[in-house]
Design a protein around this motif. Sequence first.
Motif, PDB file in Angstrom:
ATOM      1  N   ASP A  60      49.409-129.545 -52.789  1.00 19.56           N
ATOM      2  CA  ASP A  60      48.613-130.367 -53.703  1.00 19.56           C
ATOM      3  C   ASP A  60      48.281-129.650 -55.016  1.00 19.56           C
ATOM      4  OD1 ASP A  60      48.698-132.319 -51.779  1.00 19.56           O
ATOM      5  OD2 ASP A  60      46.566-132.199 -51.256  1.00 19.56           O
ATOM      6  N   HIS A  61      48.120-128.347 -54.968  1.00 22.86           N
ATOM      7  CA  HIS A  61      47.783-127.594 -56.175  1.00 22.86           C
ATOM      8  C   HIS A  61      48.913-127.616 -57.209  1.00 22.86           C
ATOM      9  CE1 HIS A  61      50.112-124.679 -53.861  1.00 22.86           C
ATOM     10  NE2 HIS A  61      50.296-124.013 -54.993  1.00 22.86           N
ATOM     11  N   LEU A  62      50.105-127.998 -56.807  1.00 22.02           N
ATOM     12  CA  LEU A  62      51.240-128.044 -57.727  1.00 22.02           C
ATOM     13  C   LEU A  62      51.333-129.347 -58.514  1.00 22.02           C
ATOM     14  CD1 LEU A  62      53.904-126.498 -55.322  1.00 22.02           C
ATOM     15  CD2 LEU A  62      52.665-125.341 -57.154  1.00 22.02           C
ATOM     16  N   THR A  63      50.494-130.310 -58.186  1.00 20.31           N
ATOM     17  CA  THR A  63      50.570-131.626 -58.836  1.00 20.31           C
ATOM     18  C   THR A  63      49.624-131.749 -60.016  1.00 20.31           C
ATOM     19  OG1 THR A  63      48.944-132.586 -57.341  1.00 20.31           O
ATOM     20  CG2 THR A  63      51.270-132.731 -56.688  1.00 20.31           C
ATOM     21  N   THR A  64      48.862-130.739 -60.298  1.00 19.33           N
ATOM     22  CA  THR A  64      47.916-130.824 -61.425  1.00 19.33           C
ATOM     23  C   THR A  64      48.411-130.091 -62.629  1.00 19.33           C
ATOM     24  OG1 THR A  64      46.716-128.908 -60.598  1.00 19.33           O
ATOM     25  CG2 THR A  64      45.912-131.092 -59.945  1.00 19.33           C
TER      26      THR A  64
END
Length: 64
Positions: A60-64
Amino acid sequence: MSRSEWQKSTFSGASNECVEVRVVDGTVELRESDAGDIVVRTTPPKFAKFLQGIKAGEFDHLTT
């Protein structure tokens, strides 16, 4: 050579901005709909582990 058709998530609708997957001779292949000439290949166990990571929020941290 045994090939299945490319499949994409039903959540994608008519969009061409999604990941597609298929199985070829026991190998899982992935590609982006809009960049179909680039194909990533992996084994079913590694793909299953990747999907588990997605569901667990590991990326999830890669989608911001």
